[in-house]
Structures are given as C-alpha cells and as structure tokens.
Design a protein around this motif. Structure first.
Motif, short mmCIF file in Angstrom:
data_model
loop_
_atom_site.label_atom_id
_atom_site.label_comp_id
_atom_site.label_asym_id
_atom_site.label_seq_id
_atom_site.Cartn_x
_atom_site.Cartn_y
_atom_site.Cartn_z
N MET A 19 67.76 16.50 -0.89
CA MET A 19 67.34 16.11 0.84
C MET A 19 66.16 16.92 0.47
SD MET A 19 68.32 16.49 4.87
CE MET A 19 70.57 16.39 3.78
N SER A 20 64.50 15.74 0.99
CA SER A 20 63.32 16.56 1.28
C SER A 20 63.12 16.50 2.81
CB SER A 20 62.72 15.05 1.18
OG SER A 20 63.14 13.67 2.14
N LEU A 21 62.20 17.46 2.97
CA LEU A 21 61.88 18.03 4.49
C LEU A 21 61.85 17.04 5.91
CD1 LEU A 21 61.92 20.28 6.84
CD2 LEU A 21 58.86 20.08 5.82
N ASP A 22 61.62 15.71 5.97
CA ASP A 22 61.61 14.23 6.07
C ASP A 22 62.49 13.74 6.51
OD1 ASP A 22 58.51 14.52 6.27
OD2 ASP A 22 58.36 13.20 5.07
N GLU A 23 63.78 14.21 5.69
CA GLU A 23 65.23 13.27 5.77
C GLU A 23 65.56 14.15 6.46
OE1 GLU A 23 65.31 11.36 1.15
OE2 GLU A 23 65.70 13.12 1.60
N GLY A 24 65.86 16.02 6.22
CA GLY A 24 66.35 16.08 7.24
C GLY A 24 65.98 16.53 8.34
N LEU A 25 64.93 16.38 8.66
CA LEU A 25 63.84 16.13 10.13
C LEU A 25 64.93 14.84 10.91
CD1 LEU A 25 62.51 18.03 12.78
CD2 LEU A 25 60.27 16.10 12.00
N ARG A 56 67.26 13.62 9.75
CA ARG A 56 68.79 13.34 10.54
C ARG A 56 69.30 14.51 11.48
NH1 ARG A 56 73.47 14.96 5.81
NH2 ARG A 56 74.96 14.22 7.30
N ALA A 57 68.31 15.41 11.24
CA ALA A 57 68.43 16.34 12.72
C ALA A 57 68.06 15.79 14.08
CB ALA A 57 67.98 17.53 12.21
N ASP A 88 70.77 13.18 14.94
CA ASP A 88 72.31 13.61 14.95
C ASP A 88 72.52 14.33 16.72
OD1 ASP A 88 74.09 13.63 12.76
OD2 ASP A 88 73.08 16.12 12.14
#
Length: 106
Positions: free
Chosen positions: A1-7, A9-10, A13
């Motif tokens: 998971m890339s940084l952009d994808e994680g951000l 998703r966060a 959430d």
C-alpha cells in the motif's frame, strides 16, 4: 500500500468514526501530550541536578587550510636554510668544484 492509498483510507475511516469515538481519541491525545510534557520536565530536572550539559556541536573540518601570507595557492613555500635545502653556491663550495657542468671531473 502506498502512502497516498494509506492516507485516503485513514481519512475515509475517520469520516466514518462516530463523534463519541472522536471525543475519546481527542481525550487520549491530550493525555498523551501531558505525559510527554511531564517527561521532558523530568529529564530537564535530572540534567540540572547532575550538572549534565549537552555535548558541544562538532566543529566542521577546516576546508580551507591557513596559507602563510607570502604564498599564493599552488606555490611551494620557500624553505629556510638548514631544512634540507642547500643553494647551488653552498653545494659547489662543499666539494663539487672539481666537476664540470655534467658532473664529470674536468
């Protein structure tokens, strides 16, 4: 998971989190911040009691060495007599008078 994808998703959430859960989060964050501040105060008090001082910052190496005032960069410094340099006149007086210009006896 890339940084952009994680951000992304966060953020998603967080948007789905209830106000009650958000209040709990902010309360815990405030307590954590208080503990950090108290820990820093205790460290400072211990350092003051022990007389501890932070080590000085390392001095960067001298990238430009000091050159004597009479020399320019790239020139060889002039050696004084007695430091392994003998002028030609001294060498001739030391016993090479009997040799010709190419070192053969004349």
């Amino acid at each position: 998971m890339s940084l952009d994808e994680g951000l992304q998703r966060a953020v998603q959430d967080w948007r789905h989190t209830s106000n009650f859960d958000r209040m709990i989060y902010y309360e815990m964050a405030a307590k954590f911040k208080e503990f950090e501040i108290e820990e820093e105060r205790q460290i400072q008090m211990l350092e003051e009691r022990k007389g501890f001082q932070c080590p000085p910052q390392p001095v960067p190496p001298n990238l430009h060495p000091q050159v004597s005032p009479g020399t320019m960069e790239g020139q060889k410094p002039v050696r004084a007599q007695g430091q392994g340099f003998q002028p030609e006149a001294t060498q001739t007086a030391a016993g090479s008078e009997d040799k010709g210009p190419q070192g053969d006896p004349t």
